[in-house]
Design a protein around this motif. Structure first.
Motif, PDB file in Angstrom:
ATOM      1  N   SER A 155      15.212 -15.267   1.811  1.00 51.37           N
ATOM      2  CA  SER A 155      16.083 -15.930   0.854  1.00 51.37           C
ATOM      3  C   SER A 155      16.897 -14.960   0.029  1.00 51.37           C
ATOM      4  CB  SER A 155      15.260 -16.805  -0.092  1.00 51.37           C
ATOM      5  OG  SER A 155      14.458 -15.980  -0.906  1.00 51.37           O
ATOM      6  N   GLY A 156      16.442 -13.717  -0.073  1.00 52.19           N
ATOM      7  CA  GLY A 156      17.140 -12.739  -0.870  1.00 52.19           C
ATOM      8  C   GLY A 156      16.943 -12.945  -2.352  1.00 52.19           C
ATOM      9  N   ALA A 157      16.122 -13.923  -2.717  1.00 50.17           N
ATOM     10  CA  ALA A 157      15.911 -14.190  -4.139  1.00 50.17           C
ATOM     11  C   ALA A 157      15.033 -13.112  -4.733  1.00 50.17           C
ATOM     12  CB  ALA A 157      15.257 -15.549  -4.315  1.00 50.17           C
ATOM     13  N   ALA A 158      15.248 -12.860  -6.004  1.00 49.80           N
ATOM     14  CA  ALA A 158      14.493 -11.804  -6.658  1.00 49.80           C
ATOM     15  C   ALA A 158      13.112 -12.263  -7.077  1.00 49.80           C
ATOM     16  CB  ALA A 158      15.265 -11.309  -7.872  1.00 49.80           C
ATOM     17  N   GLN A 159      12.875 -13.581  -7.038  1.00 55.63           N
ATOM     18  CA  GLN A 159      11.592 -14.099  -7.489  1.00 55.63           C
ATOM     19  C   GLN A 159      10.463 -13.609  -6.583  1.00 55.63           C
ATOM     20  OE1 GLN A 159      11.439 -18.307  -7.750  1.00 55.63           O
ATOM     21  NE2 GLN A 159       9.440 -18.372  -8.722  1.00 55.63           N
ATOM     22  N   ALA A 160       9.407 -13.099  -7.163  1.00 56.00           N
ATOM     23  CA  ALA A 160       8.303 -12.549  -6.383  1.00 56.00           C
ATOM     24  C   ALA A 160       7.463 -13.669  -5.776  1.00 56.00           C
ATOM     25  CB  ALA A 160       7.424 -11.674  -7.273  1.00 56.00           C
ATOM     26  N   LYS A 161       6.961 -13.405  -4.598  1.00 54.64           N
ATOM     27  CA  LYS A 161       6.128 -14.363  -3.887  1.00 54.64           C
ATOM     28  C   LYS A 161       4.937 -13.615  -3.310  1.00 54.64           C
ATOM     29  CE  LYS A 161       6.257 -17.542   0.054  1.00 54.64           C
ATOM     30  NZ  LYS A 161       7.095 -18.060   1.152  1.00 54.64           N
ATOM     31  N   THR A 162       3.746 -14.156  -3.496  1.00 54.06           N
ATOM     32  CA  THR A 162       2.532 -13.517  -2.971  1.00 54.06           C
ATOM     33  C   THR A 162       1.973 -14.343  -1.825  1.00 54.06           C
ATOM     34  OG1 THR A 162       2.017 -12.615  -5.150  1.00 54.06           O
ATOM     35  CG2 THR A 162       0.216 -12.700  -3.559  1.00 54.06           C
ATOM     36  N   VAL A 163       1.701 -13.677  -0.721  1.00 57.34           N
ATOM     37  CA  VAL A 163       1.235 -14.348   0.493  1.00 57.34           C
ATOM     38  C   VAL A 163       0.003 -13.618   1.025  1.00 57.34           C
ATOM     39  CG1 VAL A 163       1.870 -15.156   2.784  1.00 57.34           C
ATOM     40  CG2 VAL A 163       3.627 -14.933   1.036  1.00 57.34           C
ATOM     41  N   THR A 164      -0.990 -14.366   1.431  1.00 58.71           N
ATOM     42  CA  THR A 164      -2.222 -13.782   1.971  1.00 58.71           C
ATOM     43  C   THR A 164      -2.295 -14.037   3.466  1.00 58.71           C
ATOM     44  OG1 THR A 164      -3.344 -14.216  -0.125  1.00 58.71           O
ATOM     45  CG2 THR A 164      -4.739 -13.696   1.778  1.00 58.71           C
ATOM     46  N   GLY A 165      -2.490 -12.980   4.232  1.00 55.47           N
ATOM     47  CA  GLY A 165      -2.580 -13.104   5.685  1.00 55.47           C
ATOM     48  C   GLY A 165      -3.907 -13.674   6.133  1.00 55.47           C
ATOM     49  N   ALA A 166      -3.983 -13.995   7.414  1.00 54.10           N
ATOM     50  CA  ALA A 166      -5.217 -14.527   7.991  1.00 54.10           C
ATOM     51  C   ALA A 166      -6.301 -13.454   8.030  1.00 54.10           C
ATOM     52  CB  ALA A 166      -4.948 -15.043   9.404  1.00 54.10           C
ATOM     53  N   VAL A 167      -7.533 -13.885   7.959  1.00 52.80           N
ATOM     54  CA  VAL A 167      -8.674 -12.966   8.059  1.00 52.80           C
ATOM     55  C   VAL A 167      -8.807 -12.485   9.500  1.00 52.80           C
ATOM     56  CG1 VAL A 167     -11.170 -12.729   7.807  1.00 52.80           C
ATOM     57  CG2 VAL A 167      -9.891 -14.139   6.188  1.00 52.80           C
ATOM     58  N   GLN A 168      -8.926 -11.183   9.676  1.00 50.52           N
ATOM     59  CA  GLN A 168      -9.107 -10.595  11.008  1.00 50.52           C
ATOM     60  C   GLN A 168     -10.510 -10.001  11.133  1.00 50.52           C
ATOM     61  OE1 GLN A 168      -6.763 -10.887  13.383  1.00 50.52           O
ATOM     62  NE2 GLN A 168      -5.478 -11.981  11.909  1.00 50.52           N
ATOM     63  N   GLN A 169     -11.236 -10.465  12.113  1.00 53.82           N
ATOM     64  CA  GLN A 169     -12.577  -9.939  12.350  1.00 53.82           C
ATOM     65  C   GLN A 169     -12.497  -8.652  13.161  1.00 53.82           C
ATOM     66  OE1 GLN A 169     -15.284 -11.226  10.974  1.00 53.82           O
ATOM     67  NE2 GLN A 169     -13.993 -12.807  10.045  1.00 53.82           N
ATOM     68  N   THR A 170     -13.136  -7.603  12.678  1.00 52.63           N
ATOM     69  CA  THR A 170     -13.195  -6.347  13.417  1.00 52.63           C
ATOM     70  C   THR A 170     -14.665  -6.034  13.735  1.00 52.63           C
ATOM     71  OG1 THR A 170     -13.532  -4.799  11.574  1.00 52.63           O
ATOM     72  CG2 THR A 170     -11.270  -5.582  11.967  1.00 52.63           C
ATOM     73  N   GLN A 171     -14.852  -4.968  14.480  1.00 51.93           N
ATOM     74  CA  GLN A 171     -16.208  -4.580  14.871  1.00 51.93           C
ATOM     75  C   GLN A 171     -17.065  -4.250  13.663  1.00 51.93           C
ATOM     76  OE1 GLN A 171     -16.284  -1.892  18.190  1.00 51.93           O
ATOM     77  NE2 GLN A 171     -18.299  -1.050  17.645  1.00 51.93           N
ATOM     78  N   TYR A 172     -16.421  -3.886  12.552  1.00 49.78           N
ATOM     79  CA  TYR A 172     -17.175  -3.452  11.377  1.00 49.78           C
ATOM     80  C   TYR A 172     -17.061  -4.401  10.176  1.00 49.78           C
ATOM     81  CZ  TYR A 172     -17.542   0.800  14.094  1.00 49.78           C
ATOM     82  OH  TYR A 172     -17.813   1.703  15.097  1.00 49.78           O
ATOM     83  N   GLY A 173     -16.325  -5.493  10.362  1.00 50.10           N
ATOM     84  CA  GLY A 173     -16.219  -6.461   9.282  1.00 50.10           C
ATOM     85  C   GLY A 173     -14.816  -7.026   9.171  1.00 50.10           C
ATOM     86  N   PRO A 174     -14.624  -8.081   8.349  1.00 52.15           N
ATOM     87  CA  PRO A 174     -13.315  -8.715   8.230  1.00 52.15           C
ATOM     88  C   PRO A 174     -12.316  -7.878   7.442  1.00 52.15           C
ATOM     89  CG  PRO A 174     -14.859  -9.729   6.710  1.00 52.15           C
ATOM     90  CD  PRO A 174     -15.644  -8.759   7.533  1.00 52.15           C
ATOM     91  N   VAL A 175     -11.054  -8.028   7.819  1.00 48.60           N
ATOM     92  CA  VAL A 175      -9.944  -7.401   7.101  1.00 48.60           C
ATOM     93  C   VAL A 175      -8.936  -8.506   6.760  1.00 48.60           C
ATOM     94  CG1 VAL A 175      -8.101  -5.686   7.146  1.00 48.60           C
ATOM     95  CG2 VAL A 175     -10.245  -5.232   8.358  1.00 48.60           C
ATOM     96  N   GLN A 176      -8.477  -8.517   5.526  1.00 43.31           N
ATOM     97  CA  GLN A 176      -7.475  -9.497   5.115  1.00 43.31           C
ATOM     98  C   GLN A 176      -6.509  -8.847   4.125  1.00 43.31           C
ATOM     99  OE1 GLN A 176      -8.918 -13.018   3.049  1.00 43.31           O
ATOM    100  NE2 GLN A 176      -7.305 -14.264   3.965  1.00 43.31           N
ATOM    101  N   VAL A 177      -5.222  -9.087   4.346  1.00 42.62           N
ATOM    102  CA  VAL A 177      -4.180  -8.416   3.569  1.00 42.62           C
ATOM    103  C   VAL A 177      -3.381  -9.420   2.753  1.00 42.62           C
ATOM    104  CG1 VAL A 177      -2.126  -6.945   3.712  1.00 42.62           C
ATOM    105  CG2 VAL A 177      -4.029  -6.603   5.312  1.00 42.62           C
ATOM    106  N   ARG A 178      -3.054  -9.030   1.537  1.00 43.44           N
ATOM    107  CA  ARG A 178      -2.180  -9.826   0.678  1.00 43.44           C
ATOM    108  C   ARG A 178      -0.959  -8.982   0.330  1.00 43.44           C
ATOM    109  NH1 ARG A 178      -5.312 -11.236  -3.996  1.00 43.44           N
ATOM    110  NH2 ARG A 178      -5.995 -13.049  -2.819  1.00 43.44           N
ATOM    111  N   ILE A 179       0.216  -9.585   0.430  1.00 47.74           N
ATOM    112  CA  ILE A 179       1.442  -8.869   0.092  1.00 47.74           C
ATOM    113  C   ILE A 179       2.213  -9.637  -0.985  1.00 47.74           C
ATOM    114  CG2 ILE A 179       1.714  -7.731   2.316  1.00 47.74           C
ATOM    115  CD1 ILE A 179       3.790  -9.874   3.066  1.00 47.74           C
ATOM    116  N   THR A 180       2.971  -8.888  -1.761  1.00 47.87           N
ATOM    117  CA  THR A 180       3.905  -9.474  -2.717  1.00 47.87           C
ATOM    118  C   THR A 180       5.308  -9.116  -2.267  1.00 47.87           C
ATOM    119  OG1 THR A 180       2.313  -9.261  -4.531  1.00 47.87           O
ATOM    120  CG2 THR A 180       4.618  -9.570  -5.130  1.00 47.87           C
ATOM    121  N   VAL A 181       6.144 -10.155  -2.121  1.00 47.28           N
ATOM    122  CA  VAL A 181       7.511  -9.960  -1.651  1.00 47.28           C
ATOM    123  C   VAL A 181       8.472 -10.340  -2.765  1.00 47.28           C
ATOM    124  CG1 VAL A 181       9.231 -10.631   0.072  1.00 47.28           C
ATOM    125  CG2 VAL A 181       6.813 -10.473   0.708  1.00 47.28           C
ATOM    126  N   ALA A 182       9.427  -9.488  -3.052  1.00 50.70           N
ATOM    127  CA  ALA A 182      10.449  -9.768  -4.070  1.00 50.70           C
ATOM    128  C   ALA A 182      11.766  -9.151  -3.624  1.00 50.70           C
ATOM    129  CB  ALA A 182      10.046  -9.212  -5.428  1.00 50.70           C
TER     130      ALA A 182
END
Length: 366
Positions: A272-299
């Motif tokens: 959108s090109g908007a300056a308003q920040a948005k926070t999004v959390t990705g899906a949980v990924q199971q790995t051999q040593y445990g889950p990984v999940q990432v959250r990003i903030t986009v502005a």
């Protein structure tokens, strides 16, 4: 006949008048029934609206799938169906399985589902004997309601039904655990239609290889042909098919929510090109040593912050996580995409991070 004394008549008349007034006052309702009913119904409607979307805004109708929440006994993920701001249905698309978990899930989930519809809120009671499942359920439910809130805030009535997607771009569904492995679907949407569907994760090893090779191409074709998650299971690959459909529905939910926000397609940099920040959390990924999940903030169309809300823990995993996650976070911000380098010595964590990061980017707009 003896005449009544005039004073006596006055006294009797006064007494009768007073008695009549007292009777009338005793019969008069304390409030207007119509007003009371209207006030009551207004409060109920407001409560339902507050519960379904967390405040005033455009009426929300659609299906929202919460984040998959990892518990000590397995993943829990909740999907709600909202009609005109009221939660009409709640269901657990993922819940702990195997051993005693089967009994606990069978005991707890129907009660939790019923409570959600009855209370129209994530403020539901924990089911005795199924504490971990209940807590995971409530967290995923809150996530689903948050998505309904976002739809309402966009003022668009997003996620109308369960049919074709509305936005354009790539959307990765939640990772769904099956008896034979994880299934996760990514769809590409253009002009309101699914133009491509693929399984980015599917069961592997032994007979699973044959079943995946048999079923996934058929499921991909059906998803494109029907434009929805209402597709047929492939005979001989029931578990994979069911996992595929659940993840596909999750991807469609994201596409609908994105379409409702009117922000178009493409990557995080072109949503959108908007300056308003948005926070999004990705899906949980199971790995051999445990889950990984990432959250990003986009502005302003860029990733301004990246963080791992889940990462492997315990033993040597602590050191690897401490070594790799800060580097991965920095690269995500610097490159603005999931095309980042794996950290040497933390390959599994890096790969899980990138997959979850891609999922978050998909939700953010591509």
């Amino acid at each position: 006949m003896r005449k009544s004394h005039p004073l006596r008549r006055v006294v009797l008349a006064t007494a009768a008048t007073v008695s009549g007034i007292v009777l009338l006052l005793s019969l008069k309702p304390s409030s207007d029934p119509g007003s009371a009913q209207a006030a009551g119904s207004g409060t109920g409607a407001a409560a339902a609206q507050e519960a379904a979307q967390g405040g005033a805004g455009a009426p929300v109708t659609g299906t929202m799938t919460g984040d998959a929440v990892q518990t000590q006994y397995g993943a829990v993920q909740v999907r709600i169906t909202v009609v005109a701001n009221k939660i009409m249905k709640a269901e657990a698309v993922q819940a702990p399985k195997g051993g005693t978990s089967d009994q606990k899930t069978a005991l707890a989930v129907p009660k939790l589902n019923a409570q959600v519809v009855a209370k129209q809120s994530p403020d539901i009671d924990t089911v005795s004997g199924a504490t971990y499942t209940s807590e995971g359920y409530k967290k995923s439910l809150q996530s689903a309601i948050d998505k309904a809130n976002a739809s309402a805030g966009a003022g668009s009535g997003a996620s109308q039904g369960s049919g074709s997607a509305q936005a354009s771009g790539a959307f990765t569904g939640a990772a769904v655990q099956t008896q034979y492995g994880t299934v996760q679907v990514r769809i590409t949407v253009a002009g309101g239609k699914i133009t491509k569907a693929e399984a980015v994760q599917a069961p592997k090893g032994g007979t699973s290889d044959q079943k995946t090779e048999l079923s996934v191409p058929k499921l991909n074709q059906e998803a494109v042909a029907k434009g929805s998650a209402d597709i047929d299971s492939v005979s001989g690959a029931t578990y994979t098919s069911e996992g595929y459909k659940k993840s596909l529905q999750s991807a469609l939910d994201q596409a609908k929510a994105k379409g409702g926000s009117g922000s178009g397609s493409g990557g995080a940099g072109s949503s959108s090109g908007a300056a308003q920040a948005k926070t999004v959390t990705g899906a949980v990924q199971q790995t051999q040593y445990g889950p990984v999940q990432v959250r990003i903030t986009v502005a302003g169309g860029k990733i301004t912050k990246a963080e791992a809300v889940q990462a492997p823990k315990g033993g040597t995993s602590d050191q690897k996580t401490e070594l790799s996650v800060p580097k991965l976070n920095q690269e995500a911000v610097a490159k603005g995409s999931a095309d980042i380098d794996s950290v040497s010595g933390a390959t599994y964590t890096s790969e899980g991070y990138k997959k979850s990061l891609q999922s978050a980017l998909d939700q953010a707009g591509g």
